[in-house]
Write an enzyme that holds these catalytic residues in place. Structure first.
Site, PDB file in Angstrom:
ATOM      1  N   CYS A 114      45.136  33.037  53.319  1.00 14.66           N
ATOM      2  CA  CYS A 114      44.215  34.149  53.061  1.00 14.66           C
ATOM      3  C   CYS A 114      44.576  34.934  51.801  1.00 14.66           C
ATOM      4  CB  CYS A 114      44.148  35.083  54.264  1.00 14.66           C
ATOM      5  SG  CYS A 114      43.539  34.267  55.735  1.00 14.66           S
ATOM      6  N   HIS A 246      40.870  41.651  51.646  1.00 19.33           N
ATOM      7  CA  HIS A 246      40.644  40.454  52.451  1.00 19.33           C
ATOM      8  C   HIS A 246      39.912  40.884  53.716  1.00 19.33           C
ATOM      9  CE1 HIS A 246      41.037  36.871  54.676  1.00 19.33           C
ATOM     10  NE2 HIS A 246      41.992  37.306  55.479  1.00 19.33           N
ATOM     11  N   ASN A 276      35.877  36.094  58.525  1.00 13.29           N
ATOM     12  CA  ASN A 276      37.079  35.864  57.721  1.00 13.29           C
ATOM     13  C   ASN A 276      36.962  34.490  57.051  1.00 13.29           C
ATOM     14  OD1 ASN A 276      39.634  35.292  56.754  1.00 13.29           O
ATOM     15  ND2 ASN A 276      40.710  36.050  58.563  1.00 13.29           N
TER      16      ASN A 276
HETATM   17  O1  UT7 Z   1      43.242  36.256  57.869  1.00 18.18           O
HETATM   18  C1  UT7 Z   1      44.566  36.215  58.282  1.00 18.18           C
HETATM   19  C2  UT7 Z   1      44.943  37.464  58.891  1.00 18.18           C
HETATM   20  N1  UT7 Z   1      44.380  37.534  60.227  1.00 18.18           N
HETATM   21  C3  UT7 Z   1      44.203  38.701  60.749  1.00 18.18           C
HETATM   22  O2  UT7 Z   1      44.406  39.679  60.068  1.00 18.18           O
HETATM   23  C4  UT7 Z   1      43.788  38.796  62.178  1.00 18.18           C
HETATM   24  C5  UT7 Z   1      44.489  39.964  62.791  1.00 18.18           C
HETATM   25  N2  UT7 Z   1      44.190  40.183  64.202  1.00 18.18           N
HETATM   26  C6  UT7 Z   1      43.031  40.648  64.636  1.00 18.18           C
HETATM   27  O3  UT7 Z   1      42.077  40.834  63.877  1.00 18.18           O
HETATM   28  C7  UT7 Z   1      42.917  41.009  66.102  1.00 18.18           C
HETATM   29  O4  UT7 Z   1      44.203  41.027  66.680  1.00 18.18           O
HETATM   30  C8  UT7 Z   1      42.001  40.064  66.910  1.00 18.18           C
HETATM   31  C9  UT7 Z   1      40.543  40.305  66.529  1.00 18.18           C
HETATM   32  C10 UT7 Z   1      42.384  38.628  66.643  1.00 18.18           C
HETATM   33  C11 UT7 Z   1      42.127  40.342  68.405  1.00 18.18           C
HETATM   34  O5  UT7 Z   1      41.869  41.713  68.697  1.00 18.18           O
HETATM   35  P1  UT7 Z   1      42.849  42.543  69.641  1.00 18.18           P
HETATM   36  O6  UT7 Z   1      42.253  43.854  69.813  1.00 18.18           O
HETATM   37  O7  UT7 Z   1      44.214  42.439  69.020  1.00 18.18           O
HETATM   38  O8  UT7 Z   1      42.735  41.741  70.996  1.00 18.18           O
HETATM   39  P2  UT7 Z   1      43.864  40.968  71.817  1.00 18.18           P
HETATM   40  O9  UT7 Z   1      44.275  39.711  71.116  1.00 18.18           O
HETATM   41  O10 UT7 Z   1      44.934  41.931  72.177  1.00 18.18           O
HETATM   42  O11 UT7 Z   1      43.046  40.574  73.094  1.00 18.18           O
HETATM   43  C12 UT7 Z   1      42.489  41.564  73.962  1.00 18.18           C
HETATM   44  C13 UT7 Z   1      41.740  40.879  75.074  1.00 18.18           C
HETATM   45  C14 UT7 Z   1      42.530  39.755  75.737  1.00 18.18           C
HETATM   46  O12 UT7 Z   1      42.263  39.789  77.130  1.00 18.18           O
HETATM   47  P3  UT7 Z   1      43.328  40.456  78.156  1.00 18.18           P
HETATM   48  O13 UT7 Z   1      44.619  39.703  77.939  1.00 18.18           O
HETATM   49  O14 UT7 Z   1      43.423  41.889  77.711  1.00 18.18           O
HETATM   50  O15 UT7 Z   1      42.680  40.231  79.464  1.00 18.18           O
HETATM   51  C15 UT7 Z   1      41.942  38.505  75.149  1.00 18.18           C
HETATM   52  O16 UT7 Z   1      42.048  37.400  76.007  1.00 18.18           O
HETATM   53  O17 UT7 Z   1      40.556  40.263  74.560  1.00 18.18           O
HETATM   54  C16 UT7 Z   1      40.495  38.901  74.997  1.00 18.18           C
HETATM   55  N3  UT7 Z   1      39.790  38.124  73.967  1.00 18.18           N
HETATM   56  C17 UT7 Z   1      38.464  37.980  73.954  1.00 18.18           C
HETATM   57  N4  UT7 Z   1      37.505  38.421  74.763  1.00 18.18           N
HETATM   58  C18 UT7 Z   1      36.221  38.102  74.457  1.00 18.18           C
HETATM   59  C19 UT7 Z   1      40.324  37.482  72.908  1.00 18.18           C
HETATM   60  N5  UT7 Z   1      39.348  36.905  72.193  1.00 18.18           N
HETATM   61  C20 UT7 Z   1      38.185  37.186  72.821  1.00 18.18           C
HETATM   62  C21 UT7 Z   1      36.832  36.880  72.564  1.00 18.18           C
HETATM   63  N6  UT7 Z   1      35.893  37.361  73.389  1.00 18.18           N
HETATM   64  N7  UT7 Z   1      36.450  36.159  71.479  1.00 18.18           N
END
Ligand code: UT7
Length: 319
Positions: A114, A246, A276
């Site tokens: 990225c 980004h 992204n």
């Molecule tokens: O380009 C390279 C750099 N990449 C990034 O900068 C990405 C950085 N990370 C992020 O943008 C965020 O961490 C994410 C968007 C990937 C995830 O958001 P989050 O608020 O950190 O969510 P999380 O991973 O802590 O997940 C929260 C909940 C989980 O469920 P439980 O364990 O709380 O029951 C996940 O299983 O959301 C669930 N979840 C989803 N639910 C519905 C994860 N993906 C999805 C989904 N739809 N697509």
């Protein structure tokens, strides 16, 4: 006057097919509400069979050349940032060279995921300042849809395909790239990687990410490297007209701007439209804001990115 690499033109290209969140919600256990609330993403573009990283890159390069008023033969350097090349080798940059009909130039890819576009700008700008090149095409192009696990809702909803390009030209002037700072920390491989490769599995592999940890590192590293690059350019955050980040997650953009004390109106946001697109996201966002008239001649613009490796960087330029 100092010899600098000035931006002579910008361009971008997107695949034909635009995919809204609702279409993904029909395939994996997710919802439009979750995706919008957690990421700000509403749409992404997905490449069809006839669209590749190099074909999108070539389309973006043609638009940037037209904006610069230049012909392909004016280019003596192509640096293409990608993590999803058409082939393991030769480089996608040489495919772009061939497609544009440039008989001879320097052409190679850089791999910094990225942050790839920031790395590519830094290499091209350094070569221009060292008089190894006069006029460069710097491209970020990706087809991340090809390396996504379409059953992993935690990653497949986040990424899209596309390409962005700029033409950098040598000038004795006070516009152009003023300062760039790059970093890498290879100890975080397991937080964001592809589980395949020619030398290991012999396969292409799929993207794997521990999103929450990447998020935490992103905000800290991006704010720090932007400050570093601004310091190196002798500027303060208050003198910045536009930040072109980004586009990984709208919440990362908000948090980073806040850390620097920058108002959200100065941050170019395209993550809602493109998702992204890895190395393509900064030049895609830059081209968007140039074409809609937000970024104008003389503006101070900061480009920044962070991604797999980890790698991260920021570049300060006067447009
Ligand atoms: O380009 C390279 C750099 N990449 C990034 O900068 C990405 C950085 N990370 C992020 O943008 C965020 O961490 C994410 C968007 C990937 C995830 O958001 P989050 O608020 O950190 O969510 P999380 O991973 O802590 O997940 C929260 C909940 C989980 O469920 P439980 O364990 O709380 O029951 C996940 O299983 O959301 C669930 N979840 C989803 N639910 C519905 C994860 N993906 C999805 C989904 N739809 N697509």
């Amino acid at each position: 006057m100092t010899r600098r690499a000035a931006i002579l033109g910008t361009g971008s290209a997107l695949p034909k097919r635009r995919v809204p969140n609702a279409e993904l919600a029909a395939q994996v256990d997710t919802s439009d509400e979750w995706i919008v609330e957690r990421t700000g993403i509403r749409f992404r573009y997905i490449a069809g069979e006839d669209e590749t990283t190099a074909s999108l890159a070539t389309d973006a390069a043609r638009v940037a050349l037209a904006a610069a008023g230049l012909e392909p033969r004016d280019i003596d350097l192509i640096v293409l940032a990608t993590a999803t090349p058409d082939q393991t080798f030769p480089s996608s940059a040489t495919k772009v060279q061939a497609a544009l009909g440039i008989p001879d130039c320097v052409a190679f890819d850089v791999a910094a995921v990225c942050s790839g576009f920031l790395y590519a700008v830094s290499v091209a700008e350094s070569m221009i300042r060292a008089r190894s090149a006069e006029t460069a095409l710097v491209i970020g192009a990706e087809t991340f849809s090809r390396i996504l696990d379409w059953e992993d809702r935690a990653t497949c909803v986040l990424f899209g395909d596309g390409a962005g390009a700029i033409v950098l030209g040598a000038e004795e002037s006070d516009r152009g790239v003023l300062a760039t700072r790059l970093h890498a920390d290879g100890s975080h491989n397991e937080l964001l990687y592809v589980d395949g490769g020619p030398s290991t599995t012999g396969t292409v592999g799929k993207l794997r990410m521990k999103g929450r940890e990447v998020f935490r590192h992103a905000v800290v590293n991006l704010a720090a490297v932007m400050n570093e690059a601004l310091d190196a350019a002798g500027l303060t955050p208050a003198e910045v007209d536009w930040v072109v980040p980004h586009q990984a997650n709208a919440r990362i953009l908000d948090a980073t701007a806040k850390k620097l004390g920058l108002p959200p109106e100065k941050v170019v946001v395209t993550v809602d439209q493109h998702a992204n697109t890895s190395a393509a996201s900064v030049p895609l966002a830059l081209d968007t804001a140039v074409r809609d008239g937000r970024i104008k001649a003389g503006d101070v613009v900061v480009l920044e990115a962070m991604g797999g490796g980890f790698t991260w960087g920021a570049s300060v330029l006067r447009f």
